[in-house]
Design a protein around this motif. Structure first.
Motif, PDB file in Angstrom:
ATOM      1  N   GLN A  93       0.451  -1.311  -0.293  1.00 16.53           N
ATOM      2  CA  GLN A  93      -0.210  -0.105   0.671  1.00 16.53           C
ATOM      3  C   GLN A  93       0.608   0.945  -0.016  1.00 16.53           C
ATOM      4  N   GLU A  94       1.924   0.911   0.270  1.00 16.87           N
ATOM      5  CA  GLU A  94       2.918   2.009   0.931  1.00 16.87           C
ATOM      6  C   GLU A  94       3.787   3.128  -0.694  1.00 16.87           C
ATOM      7  N   ILE A  95       3.223   1.866  -1.884  1.00 12.92           N
ATOM      8  CA  ILE A  95       3.575   2.057  -2.992  1.00 12.92           C
ATOM      9  C   ILE A  95       2.357   3.531  -3.785  1.00 12.92           C
ATOM     10  N   THR A  96       3.013   4.514  -4.444  1.00  9.73           N
ATOM     11  CA  THR A  96       2.259   5.597  -4.791  1.00  9.73           C
ATOM     12  C   THR A  96       2.293   5.540  -6.483  1.00  9.73           C
ATOM     13  N   TYR A  97       3.627   4.499  -6.376  1.00  9.73           N
ATOM     14  CA  TYR A  97       4.001   4.838  -8.271  1.00  9.73           C
ATOM     15  C   TYR A  97       4.977   3.599  -8.768  1.00  9.73           C
ATOM     16  N   LEU A  98       4.861   2.768  -9.660  1.00 12.78           N
ATOM     17  CA  LEU A  98       6.007   2.416 -10.045  1.00 12.78           C
ATOM     18  C   LEU A  98       5.434   2.470 -11.877  1.00 12.78           C
ATOM     19  N   ALA A  99       7.068   2.126 -11.719  1.00 14.84           N
ATOM     20  CA  ALA A  99       7.083   2.678 -13.187  1.00 14.84           C
ATOM     21  C   ALA A  99       8.609   1.748 -13.808  1.00 14.84           C
ATOM     22  N   LEU A 100       8.311   0.625 -14.725  1.00 13.49           N
ATOM     23  CA  LEU A 100      10.301   0.235 -15.195  1.00 13.49           C
ATOM     24  C   LEU A 100      10.746   1.267 -15.913  1.00 13.49           C
ATOM     25  N   GLY A 101      11.632   1.441 -15.940  1.00 15.99           N
ATOM     26  CA  GLY A 101      13.084   1.958 -16.401  1.00 15.99           C
ATOM     27  C   GLY A 101      13.894   1.203 -17.391  1.00 15.99           C
ATOM     28  N   GLN A 102      14.406   2.045 -18.523  1.00 14.74           N
ATOM     29  CA  GLN A 102      14.971   1.531 -19.425  1.00 14.74           C
ATOM     30  C   GLN A 102      15.724   0.190 -19.462  1.00 14.74           C
ATOM     31  N   GLY A 103      16.564   0.192 -18.899  1.00 16.48           N
ATOM     32  CA  GLY A 103      17.257  -0.977 -18.571  1.00 16.48           C
ATOM     33  C   GLY A 103      16.605  -1.689 -17.995  1.00 16.48           C
ATOM     34  N   THR A 104      16.599  -3.868 -18.580  1.00 14.42           N
ATOM     35  CA  THR A 104      16.166  -4.730 -17.592  1.00 14.42           C
ATOM     36  C   THR A 104      15.861  -4.550 -16.854  1.00 14.42           C
ATOM     37  N   LYS A 105      16.408  -3.890 -15.687  1.00  9.40           N
ATOM     38  CA  LYS A 105      16.619  -4.585 -14.360  1.00  9.40           C
ATOM     39  C   LYS A 105      16.921  -3.583 -13.306  1.00  9.40           C
ATOM     40  N   VAL A 107      14.218  -0.511 -12.164  1.00 14.24           N
ATOM     41  CA  VAL A 107      12.456   0.232 -11.605  1.00 14.24           C
ATOM     42  C   VAL A 107      12.490   0.897 -10.524  1.00 14.24           C
ATOM     43  N   SER A 108      11.404   1.696 -10.768  1.00 12.02           N
ATOM     44  CA  SER A 108      11.224   2.950  -9.772  1.00 12.02           C
ATOM     45  C   SER A 108      10.362   2.874  -9.320  1.00 12.02           C
ATOM     46  N   ILE A 109      10.107   3.906  -7.930  1.00  6.98           N
ATOM     47  CA  ILE A 109       8.862   3.423  -7.134  1.00  6.98           C
ATOM     48  C   ILE A 109       8.857   4.787  -6.515  1.00  6.98           C
ATOM     49  N   GLU A 110       7.463   4.927  -5.498  1.00  7.30           N
ATOM     50  CA  GLU A 110       7.433   6.134  -5.215  1.00  7.30           C
ATOM     51  C   GLU A 110       6.817   5.437  -3.946  1.00  7.30           C
ATOM     52  N   GLY A 111       7.107   5.841  -2.538  1.00 14.31           N
ATOM     53  CA  GLY A 111       6.762   5.766  -1.099  1.00 14.31           C
ATOM     54  C   GLY A 111       5.845   6.697  -0.832  1.00 14.31           C
ATOM     55  N   ARG A 112       5.325   6.881   0.492  1.00 14.19           N
ATOM     56  CA  ARG A 112       4.445   7.712   0.874  1.00 14.19           C
ATOM     57  C   ARG A 112       4.005   6.968   2.488  1.00 14.19           C
ATOM     58  N   PHE A 113       4.589   7.434   3.588  1.00 12.84           N
ATOM     59  CA  PHE A 113       4.354   7.250   4.904  1.00 12.84           C
ATOM     60  C   PHE A 113       4.232   8.271   5.581  1.00 12.84           C
TER      61      PHE A 113
ATOM     62  N   VAL B 141      11.067   6.686 -19.615  1.00 13.57           N
ATOM     63  CA  VAL B 141       9.855   5.544 -18.516  1.00 13.57           C
ATOM     64  C   VAL B 141       9.333   4.687 -19.624  1.00 13.57           C
ATOM     65  N   PRO B 142       9.726   3.652 -19.795  1.00 17.42           N
ATOM     66  CA  PRO B 142       8.393   2.502 -20.977  1.00 17.42           C
ATOM     67  C   PRO B 142       7.977   2.067 -20.725  1.00 17.42           C
ATOM     68  N   ARG B 143       7.295   1.994 -19.348  1.00 20.30           N
ATOM     69  CA  ARG B 143       5.937   1.936 -18.662  1.00 20.30           C
ATOM     70  C   ARG B 143       5.463   1.815 -17.319  1.00 20.30           C
ATOM     71  N   ILE B 144       4.345   2.917 -16.752  1.00 20.89           N
ATOM     72  CA  ILE B 144       4.368   3.491 -15.321  1.00 20.89           C
ATOM     73  C   ILE B 144       3.232   2.647 -16.228  1.00 20.89           C
ATOM     74  N   ILE B 145       3.119   1.332 -14.301  1.00 18.13           N
ATOM     75  CA  ILE B 145       2.541   0.030 -13.682  1.00 18.13           C
ATOM     76  C   ILE B 145       1.338   0.899 -12.971  1.00 18.13           C
ATOM     77  N   ARG B 146       2.094   1.317 -11.951  1.00 23.25           N
ATOM     78  CA  ARG B 146       0.644   2.372 -10.918  1.00 23.25           C
ATOM     79  C   ARG B 146       1.197   3.673 -10.455  1.00 23.25           C
ATOM     80  N   ASN B 147       0.337   4.444 -10.470  1.00 25.62           N
ATOM     81  CA  ASN B 147       0.250   5.671 -10.468  1.00 25.62           C
ATOM     82  C   ASN B 147      -0.445   6.634  -9.446  1.00 25.62           C
ATOM     83  N   ILE B 148      -0.401   7.712  -9.053  1.00 21.97           N
ATOM     84  CA  ILE B 148      -0.544   8.042  -7.320  1.00 21.97           C
ATOM     85  C   ILE B 148      -2.487   7.650  -7.542  1.00 21.97           C
TER      86      ILE B 148
END
Lengths: 165, 165
Positions: A93-105, A107-113, B141-148
């Motif tokens: 639930q903490e994760i407000t954003y999840l996106a894949l990056g250019q490289g296959t490995k 991933v960037s996320i945003e969390g709120r606490f 950012v190839p793909r955004i999977i979750r957003n706010i």
DNA sequence: GCTGAAAATTATGCATT
DNA sequence: AATGCATAATTTTCAGC
């Protein structure tokens, strides 16, 4: 251009602007506002919603619930465990954003606490415990000034009946 | 804790879930769904909306309008020109996200574009022309999977009448 | 803050153009 | 695809608890 051109016009745009302020605003109000027929306005709303061009939804303000600390986190994810790792992260639930990056490995996320302790726990214990996930960096986000919910296409993405192709 | 505790309960939570799927869903429907009084449901909706805890809005899908290229951009902004630079950036339709970073000079933004040429133009010409702004990096950012817009508080942020303080 | 009932408003279904 | 109309449903207003 293989994609169909935006089948939206000036009326759609005005409806969009109205619904953006209040998604529950009656079609009759928007009809009065725009001069369009009430029935037409409702048809447009339904069409835009059903096509997925817009989503009429409720956005929760994290601050109102005490989630005042935001952090952007950069991850490296083992490709073989990527899908499982992402599924795992999406359950949090903490994760407000999840996106894949250019490289296959990447991933960037945003969390709120609610507090720094929760955030530290998430960075130091929760994330490292997710199989295949390594935290490569993070940055606190003191203030978000604009987010996707306020985004609009350009005005001329709404055809004036003269810019086809 | 100086902040007032979340004055939301189970009913608010269920209303939230319903409105998230369709902000125009009639209060009568939600009343039937939850067993709550129709009038009470409306009161709750109004209260949550007016307090700013939720926003009933229309979110535009960038893909539906052909904005298929997303890029995260990291900026360094001259503190003396920061406010003007941010105002300038906020006027740009391409920018879907703008947040301040930890350092006084750090600003990060996200942009969406219809094609790579537009994106390159933005990175190479538009941004550098904004006074006080320097691009320090960017990442596609190839793909955004979750957003706010899909975020929710924890279930127990909605008081069960027993977790006050 | 919750609920009730009548009046006003809105949405829906169907048909026409 | 837009619109007019009759009907059904909803929201609003005003009220009492």
């Amino acid at each position: 251009m293989a994609r169909t051109p935006a089948p939206f016009d000036e009326l759609d745009y005005q409806i969009l602007l109205a619904l953006r302020e209040n998604a529950r605003q009656p079609a009759a109000d928007i009809a009065r506002l725009t001069g369009a027929n009430e029935r037409t306005v409702r048809n447009r709303i339904d069409r835009m919603a059903e096509s997925g061009a817009i989503r009429l939804t409720s956005i929760v303000d994290p601050h109102a619930f005490g989630y005042v600390n935001t952090v952007d986190i950069f991850l490296e994810v083992d490709p073989e465990q990527e899908q499982a790792a992402i599924d795992n992260l999406l359950n949090r639930q903490e994760i407000t954003y999840l996106a894949l990056g250019q490289g296959t490995k990447e991933v960037s996320i945003e969390g709120r606490f609610k507090d720094i302790a929760e955030m530290r726990e998430f960075l130091g214990r929760v994330l490292p415990a997710v199989p295949g996930v390594h935290v490569t960096g993070y940055a606190l986000v003191p203030r978000i000034i604009r987010n996707i919910d306020s985004w609009l296409p350009k005005a001329d993405d709404f055809a004036h009946l003269d810019n086809e192709n």
